[in-house]
Design a protein around this motif. Structure first.
Motif, PDB file in Angstrom:
ATOM      1  N   VAL A  69     -14.722  96.391 -15.693  1.00 45.34           N
ATOM      2  CA  VAL A  69     -14.925  96.258 -14.247  1.00 45.34           C
ATOM      3  C   VAL A  69     -14.085  97.296 -13.504  1.00 45.34           C
ATOM      4  N   TRP A  70     -12.875  97.502 -13.945  1.00 48.89           N
ATOM      5  CA  TRP A  70     -11.984  98.457 -13.281  1.00 48.89           C
ATOM      6  C   TRP A  70     -12.580  99.864 -13.277  1.00 48.89           C
ATOM      7  N   PHE A  71     -13.172 100.263 -14.423  1.00 49.96           N
ATOM      8  CA  PHE A  71     -13.728 101.606 -14.532  1.00 49.96           C
ATOM      9  C   PHE A  71     -15.213 101.679 -14.168  1.00 49.96           C
ATOM     10  N   HIS A  72     -15.775 100.585 -13.662  1.00 52.18           N
ATOM     11  CA  HIS A  72     -17.176 100.536 -13.219  1.00 52.18           C
ATOM     12  C   HIS A  72     -18.121 101.023 -14.323  1.00 52.18           C
ATOM     13  N   LEU A  73     -17.954 100.499 -15.544  1.00 59.86           N
ATOM     14  CA  LEU A  73     -18.762 100.967 -16.671  1.00 59.86           C
ATOM     15  C   LEU A  73     -20.234 100.596 -16.540  1.00 59.86           C
ATOM     16  N   TRP A  74     -20.526  99.393 -16.065  1.00 60.17           N
ATOM     17  CA  TRP A  74     -21.931  99.001 -15.925  1.00 60.17           C
ATOM     18  C   TRP A  74     -22.042  98.046 -14.754  1.00 60.17           C
ATOM     19  N   GLU A  75     -22.629  98.526 -13.679  1.00 55.25           N
ATOM     20  CA  GLU A  75     -22.818  97.690 -12.503  1.00 55.25           C
ATOM     21  C   GLU A  75     -24.228  97.916 -11.956  1.00 55.25           C
ATOM     22  N   ASN A  78     -25.045  96.472  -6.537  1.00 49.82           N
ATOM     23  CA  ASN A  78     -23.966  97.020  -5.721  1.00 49.82           C
ATOM     24  C   ASN A  78     -22.945  95.973  -5.304  1.00 49.82           C
ATOM     25  N   ARG A  79     -23.393  94.760  -5.024  1.00 46.53           N
ATOM     26  CA  ARG A  79     -22.495  93.762  -4.431  1.00 46.53           C
ATOM     27  C   ARG A  79     -21.900  92.795  -5.454  1.00 46.53           C
ATOM     28  N   SER A  81     -20.535  92.262  -9.544  1.00 49.13           N
ATOM     29  CA  SER A  81     -20.217  92.813 -10.854  1.00 49.13           C
ATOM     30  C   SER A  81     -20.664  91.809 -11.915  1.00 49.13           C
TER      31      SER A  81
END
Length: 92
Positions: A69-75, A78-79, A81
């Protein structure tokens, strides 16, 4: 906070001692009782281990999810996680 009169407490203890009343001794191991003094029939006090494998795996999963989640690996949204939501449900 209530104040306790120390003289009354000592008098109470003297009355107990004079009456020959014996109070039970504590059985907690931190208070000096040995392991042999405990009853081994108690089902709830069987050899408890600090960590179970499932608990360790759950903590590792949540830690890895937090990194993801910290590195936004798979999102994909947009709103929300998805990884964070799943980790919260499993880790919570």
């Amino acid at each position: 906070m209530a104040m306790v009169n120390q003289n009354e407490t000592r008098d109470d203890l003297l009355e107990v001692a004079e009456a020959g009343i014996h109070l039970p001794q504590p059985t907690d191991t931190s208070l000096g009782a040995s392991h042999e003094d405990h009853d081994h029939d108690d089902e709830h006090h069987d050899h408890e281990h600090g960590f179970e494998l499932v608990e360790v795996l759950r903590v590792v999963f949540v830690a890895l999810a937090a990194i993801a989640v910290w590195f936004h690996l798979w999102e994909p949204f947009n709103r929300v996680s998805v990884i964070g939501l799943v980790a919260t449900l499993i880790g919570g």
